[in-house]
Design an enzyme around this catalytic site. Sequence first.
Site, short mmCIF file in Angstrom:
data_model
loop_
_atom_site.label_atom_id
_atom_site.label_comp_id
_atom_site.label_asym_id
_atom_site.label_seq_id
_atom_site.Cartn_x
_atom_site.Cartn_y
_atom_site.Cartn_z
N CYS A 70 -11.13 2.74 -0.36
CA CYS A 70 -9.75 3.09 -0.02
C CYS A 70 -9.43 2.29 1.23
O CYS A 70 -10.24 2.24 2.16
CB CYS A 70 -9.65 4.59 0.25
SG CYS A 70 -8.04 5.08 0.91
N ASP A 112 0.87 -1.19 0.00
CA ASP A 112 0.00 0.00 0.00
C ASP A 112 0.90 1.23 0.00
O ASP A 112 2.09 1.14 0.33
CB ASP A 112 -0.90 0.01 1.25
CG ASP A 112 -1.84 1.22 1.28
OD1 ASP A 112 -2.41 1.58 0.23
OD2 ASP A 112 -2.01 1.84 2.35
N SER A 113 0.32 2.38 -0.32
CA SER A 113 1.09 3.62 -0.26
C SER A 113 1.48 3.93 1.20
O SER A 113 2.46 4.62 1.44
CB SER A 113 0.25 4.76 -0.83
OG SER A 113 -0.98 4.82 -0.14
N GLY A 168 -3.08 9.01 -3.86
CA GLY A 168 -4.43 9.31 -4.37
C GLY A 168 -4.60 10.67 -5.02
O GLY A 168 -5.59 10.91 -5.70
N HIS A 210 -7.62 2.84 3.61
CA HIS A 210 -7.52 3.63 4.84
C HIS A 210 -8.90 3.81 5.51
O HIS A 210 -8.97 4.14 6.69
CB HIS A 210 -6.97 5.02 4.55
CG HIS A 210 -5.47 5.06 4.37
ND1 HIS A 210 -4.85 4.57 3.25
CD2 HIS A 210 -4.49 5.54 5.19
CE1 HIS A 210 -3.53 4.75 3.38
NE2 HIS A 210 -3.29 5.34 4.54
N CYS A 255 -4.16 -1.57 -2.05
CA CYS A 255 -4.37 -0.14 -2.24
C CYS A 255 -5.27 0.02 -3.45
O CYS A 255 -4.95 -0.48 -4.54
CB CYS A 255 -3.02 0.54 -2.48
SG CYS A 255 -3.13 2.28 -2.93
N GLU A 283 -3.96 8.35 8.76
CA GLU A 283 -2.53 8.22 9.05
C GLU A 283 -2.18 8.93 10.37
O GLU A 283 -1.23 8.58 11.04
CB GLU A 283 -1.69 8.80 7.89
CG GLU A 283 -1.78 8.00 6.59
CD GLU A 283 -0.76 6.85 6.50
OE1 GLU A 283 0.27 6.90 7.17
OE2 GLU A 283 -1.04 5.89 5.74
N THR A 301 -6.03 2.76 -5.03
CA THR A 301 -5.48 3.73 -5.99
C THR A 301 -4.48 3.03 -6.90
O THR A 301 -4.52 3.19 -8.12
CB THR A 301 -4.79 4.88 -5.21
OG1 THR A 301 -5.71 5.38 -4.25
CG2 THR A 301 -4.34 5.97 -6.13
N1 DGL Z 1 -4.85 3.34 0.77
C1 DGL Z 1 -4.90 3.91 -0.54
C2 DGL Z 1 -6.10 3.35 -1.31
O1 DGL Z 1 -6.65 2.31 -0.97
C3 DGL Z 1 -4.93 5.40 -0.67
C4 DGL Z 1 -3.99 6.26 0.09
C5 DGL Z 1 -3.27 7.28 -0.75
O2 DGL Z 1 -3.85 8.28 -1.21
O3 DGL Z 1 -2.08 7.05 -0.94
O4 DGL Z 1 -6.51 3.92 -2.29
#
Ligand code: DGL
Length: 286
Positions: free
Chosen positions: A201, A21-22, A54, A203, A84, A164, A86
């Site tokens: 997402c 993931d990012s 994102g 997160h 992730c 975060e 994105t």
């Molecule tokens: N966790 C990432 C997702 O599922 C997004 C977080 C980001 O913007 O880097 O899209």
Amino acid sequence: MSACQPPVSAPDRNRPIGLFDSGIGGLTVLRAIKARLPQEHLLYLGDTARLPYGTKSRETIVRYTLKAAQKLVDEGVKMLVVACNTATSAALPSLREHFAPLPVLGVVEPGAQAAVNATRNGRIAVIATEATIADGAYQRAISRLLPEASVLGRPCTLFVPLAEEGWLDGPVVEGTAHRYLDDIFQGADGAERPDTLVLGCTHFPLFASLLQRVVGPQVHIVDSAATTAQAVDEALRRQQLRRQAAGGERGACRFLTTDNCRRFVRTAGFFLGQPLQAGEVELVNI
Ligand code: DGL
């Protein structure tokens, strides 16, 4: 697996599943995989140095994603899970092409499946990053499964830094949620209102209970973590890559991050539901 392929050796089955993931959002997916497949070794990479993905262009997201995936492939993973949305939306075909024949799974198809399973009126709202919504991956995946569905996408960029930061509740988060969602869930009349909200997402599952309060108890909230874990399980079986652990031995988890181990350790606890120890996280340069 076709009859002419050689059997998969035990060392291959013992390699870890790589998740990426990012940031730390993908830990919500790791948690679901760990619950469903406790015998598997897991290797997680959070590209915190480049977060957020994102708000970036598609080209940049693809470039970052290929680099992160390469690191996991160099570590010898037996499967890649793009935890992730994105990165899945922008880069899944490039990843599959680049790393073939390694199995590569994303989170969008499982999330779309979860939404289609949940909806009764065919009206589905998807909240995700700007890049995921602009790409239209959820809209396409849901339409493939349920052509008559009406899908409304809403970028909710600010939820990523809030997650975060570990701000999961309280007036700032609640106000943000109302601002993003009230016109969809409070403004529309009953017949128009979506009955399903997809957390598109990784997160966002941290805000699930707050979001339930904001959109109302009648709305199904779905995320892709559990359906992704199911897809991973099925893919491992299909490819004969399931790890056989003697006597119920549990797999190990390793964590890699591209920046600031101390922050990763602190915030990862929110996502995993249990604290991490500093020594469990390794800094990598990709
Ligand atoms: N966790 C990432 C997702 O599922 C997004 C977080 C980001 O913007 O880097 O899209």
